[in-house]
Design a protein around this motif. Structure first.
Motif, PDB file in Angstrom:
ATOM      1  N   GLU A  76     -46.728   7.270 -10.800  1.00  0.00           N
ATOM      2  CA  GLU A  76     -47.345   6.619  -9.642  1.00  0.00           C
ATOM      3  C   GLU A  76     -47.067   5.117  -9.725  1.00  0.00           C
ATOM      4  OE1 GLU A  76     -51.738   5.435  -7.916  1.00  0.00           O
ATOM      5  OE2 GLU A  76     -51.594   7.127  -9.286  1.00  0.00           O
ATOM      6  N   VAL A  77     -46.513   4.574  -8.660  1.00  0.00           N
ATOM      7  CA  VAL A  77     -46.253   3.136  -8.649  1.00  0.00           C
ATOM      8  C   VAL A  77     -47.586   2.442  -8.389  1.00  0.00           C
ATOM      9  CG1 VAL A  77     -44.959   1.266  -7.591  1.00  0.00           C
ATOM     10  CG2 VAL A  77     -43.892   3.511  -7.845  1.00  0.00           C
ATOM     11  N   HIS A  78     -48.011   1.668  -9.359  1.00  0.00           N
ATOM     12  CA  HIS A  78     -49.302   0.973  -9.262  1.00  0.00           C
ATOM     13  C   HIS A  78     -49.299   0.071  -8.020  1.00  0.00           C
ATOM     14  CE1 HIS A  78     -52.747  -1.479 -10.322  1.00  0.00           C
ATOM     15  NE2 HIS A  78     -53.021  -0.629 -11.301  1.00  0.00           N
ATOM     16  N   PRO A  79     -50.397   0.016  -7.277  1.00  0.00           N
ATOM     17  CA  PRO A  79     -50.466  -0.819  -6.061  1.00  0.00           C
ATOM     18  C   PRO A  79     -50.113  -2.294  -6.327  1.00  0.00           C
ATOM     19  CG  PRO A  79     -52.426   0.559  -6.238  1.00  0.00           C
ATOM     20  CD  PRO A  79     -51.629   0.770  -7.490  1.00  0.00           C
ATOM     21  N   ILE A  80     -50.492  -2.813  -7.480  1.00  0.00           N
ATOM     22  CA  ILE A  80     -50.168  -4.207  -7.809  1.00  0.00           C
ATOM     23  C   ILE A  80     -48.658  -4.373  -8.001  1.00  0.00           C
ATOM     24  CG2 ILE A  80     -50.488  -6.083  -9.511  1.00  0.00           C
ATOM     25  CD1 ILE A  80     -52.981  -5.556  -7.782  1.00  0.00           C
TER      26      ILE A  80
END
Length: 115
Positions: A76-80
């Motif tokens: 999962e690509v972290h939102p940050i």
């Protein structure tokens, strides 16, 4: 345990005294993290990364980011990370060397991050 910020202070002097300074320091940070703690640590790594202007440090911190993601056990690509992707790419283009560019590409492939 030192914070990432503390590890990056006086890094040249520390590296002269111990060629494995970054490996040992980064392992201290990650060795006892749960996958959830690792995922929540990603913004800390990105925050420090966005302050960097040294190609060697950029490569080392990308390696740490990759290690933290491995520990988080997610693609999962972290939102940050999404929020800072333009900034990250600009830092690599401006200050990065071949190693840091390769390290970033490897990291992106490992989490299937497309941008």
């Amino acid at each position: 345990m030192k914070s990432l910020h503390e590890i990056l202070i006086n890094w040249q002097e520390n590296l002269e005294q111990d060629e494995w300074y970054f490996s040992r320091s980064f392992e201290e940070i990650t060795e006892n993290m749960t996958s959830e703690e690792a995922f929540h640590y990603i913004p800390v790594v990105i925050k420090e990364f966005t302050k960097l202007q040294n190609a060697f440090l950029i490569g080392e911190v990308i390696d740490l980011l990759h290690a933290v993601y491995t520990k988080a056990n997610t693609t999962e690509v972290h939102p940050i990370l999404l929020q800072k992707q333009k900034n990250i790419n600009e830092i690599i283009i401006t200050y990065g060397d071949d190693y840091s560019k390769h390290a970033l590409n490897e990291f992106k492939e490992s989490i299937r991050w497309k941008n």
